[in-house]
Motif scaffolding. Structure first.
Motif, short mmCIF file in Angstrom:
data_model
loop_
_atom_site.label_atom_id
_atom_site.label_comp_id
_atom_site.label_asym_id
_atom_site.label_seq_id
_atom_site.Cartn_x
_atom_site.Cartn_y
_atom_site.Cartn_z
N LYS A 11 36.41 77.47 8.82
CA LYS A 11 36.83 77.05 7.49
C LYS A 11 35.75 76.17 6.87
CE LYS A 11 40.71 79.14 7.79
NZ LYS A 11 40.96 80.32 7.01
N ARG A 23 35.16 72.67 10.57
CA ARG A 23 36.50 73.10 10.94
C ARG A 23 36.52 74.50 11.56
NH1 ARG A 23 40.39 72.88 6.25
NH2 ARG A 23 38.81 74.14 5.22
N TYR A 24 37.08 74.55 12.75
CA TYR A 24 37.34 75.81 13.44
C TYR A 24 38.85 75.95 13.62
CZ TYR A 24 32.39 75.79 14.71
OH TYR A 24 31.02 75.78 14.67
N GLU A 25 39.32 77.18 13.60
CA GLU A 25 40.73 77.45 13.87
C GLU A 25 40.84 78.55 14.91
OE1 GLU A 25 42.57 76.21 9.54
OE2 GLU A 25 42.77 78.29 10.19
N VAL A 27 43.73 81.03 16.73
CA VAL A 27 45.09 81.52 16.50
C VAL A 27 45.48 82.56 17.55
CG1 VAL A 27 46.65 82.62 14.84
CG2 VAL A 27 44.85 81.09 14.03
N ILE A 33 48.15 80.03 10.93
CA ILE A 33 48.14 78.63 10.53
C ILE A 33 48.33 78.63 9.03
CG2 ILE A 33 46.82 76.50 10.40
CD1 ILE A 33 45.33 77.40 12.94
N ARG A 38 47.95 73.16 7.98
CA ARG A 38 46.55 72.76 7.82
C ARG A 38 46.47 71.43 7.06
NH1 ARG A 38 45.28 77.39 5.84
NH2 ARG A 38 44.65 78.36 7.78
N LEU A 64 41.58 73.42 15.28
CA LEU A 64 43.02 73.46 15.01
C LEU A 64 43.53 74.75 15.64
CD1 LEU A 64 45.41 72.11 13.57
CD2 LEU A 64 44.78 73.41 11.53
N HIS A 65 44.43 74.63 16.59
CA HIS A 65 44.84 75.76 17.44
C HIS A 65 46.33 76.01 17.30
CE1 HIS A 65 45.00 77.38 21.87
NE2 HIS A 65 45.49 78.25 21.00
N ARG A 66 46.69 77.23 16.95
CA ARG A 66 48.09 77.65 16.88
C ARG A 66 48.39 78.49 18.11
NH1 ARG A 66 52.37 79.18 13.08
NH2 ARG A 66 54.13 79.30 14.52
N LEU A 73 45.43 69.76 17.49
CA LEU A 73 44.31 69.36 16.65
C LEU A 73 43.36 68.55 17.52
CD1 LEU A 73 42.85 68.97 13.93
CD2 LEU A 73 44.31 66.96 13.56
N GLU A 120 39.71 76.57 22.95
CA GLU A 120 39.23 75.51 22.06
C GLU A 120 37.80 75.06 22.38
OE1 GLU A 120 43.77 73.76 21.69
OE2 GLU A 120 42.30 72.75 22.97
#
Length: 158
Positions: A11, A23-25, A27, A33, A38, A64-66, A73, A120
C-alpha cells in the motif's frame, strides 16, 4: 498444521504521527482487509511506536495481516540507526494474545514478545536490505529512496 501461500499487497506509504510508514498487507485466501479495519489499524499504530526519543530517520514498516483468527498489526520501527524495534497489536477474539473483542477494528497491544509469523516476515528481509542500500551505505542517506523501495506484491510465505 498445513502450510499454504498467502497474498502480499503493498500500500502507498503514509505519515502517521510523524513517522513515515511503509505498508504491507498479508491476506489469507478468501478474506479481505476492509477500509474500516485498515483505518482502525493506522489510528492505533502510534500506540506501538517506540516510547523513547531517537535521532534515526522516523521510519516504520508495517505488516497488517488478516487471518481466519483475526487481525495482526506488526510495527517494525527503525531506531539507533540500524536496529528494528518491534511491537505488535491484535484484534478479534484471541484471548491468548490479549484480545477478547470480536470486532476486527478494536486493536490492542499484544503483551507477548512476538516478532511475526512466517507470512509476516518476508518483507523484513527486503526492508533490511533496502535500509542498508539507501540509508546506511551511501555517504548521504537517501531516505526518499528507501521509502520508495518496496518488496514485490504476490504470494508470500516461502
Amino acid at each position: 498444521m498445513a502450510f499454504y501461500e498467502k497474498e502480499l499487497a503493498v500500500k502507498k506509504p503514509l505519515v502517521v504521527a510523524g513517522r513515515h510508514v511503509k505498508r504491507y498487507e498479508v491476506v489469507t485466501p478468501g478474506l479481505e482487509i476492509t477500509d474500516d479495519i485498515r483505518d482502525a489499524a493506522y489510528a492505533f499504530l502510534p500506540q506501538i511506536y517506540p516510547d523513547f526519543e531517537d535521532p534515526t530517520p522516523p521510519a516504520t514498516v508495517t505488516v497488517l495481516h488478516r487471518s481466519a483468527a483475526g487481525m495482526y498489526l506488526n510495527a517494525y520501527n527503525w531506531v539507533w540507526d540500524n536496529v528494528l524495534h518491534c511491537r505488535t497489536a491484535v484484534s478479534g477474539d484471541q484471548p491468548f494474545l490479549g484480545s477478547t473483542d470480536p470486532d476486527l477494528t478494536h486493536f490492542t497491544v499484544i503483551p507477548k514478545d512476538l516478532i511475526g509469523c512466517v507470512w509476516e516476515l518476508p518483507p523484513l528481509a527486503h526492508e533490511r536490505t533496502a535500509w542498508v542500500r539507501h540509508v546506511l551505505e551511501p555517504d548521504t542517506p537517501d531516505f526518499e529512496g528507501y521509502l520508495g523501495d518496496v518488496m514485490a506484491e504476490g504470494l508470500v510465505g516461502r
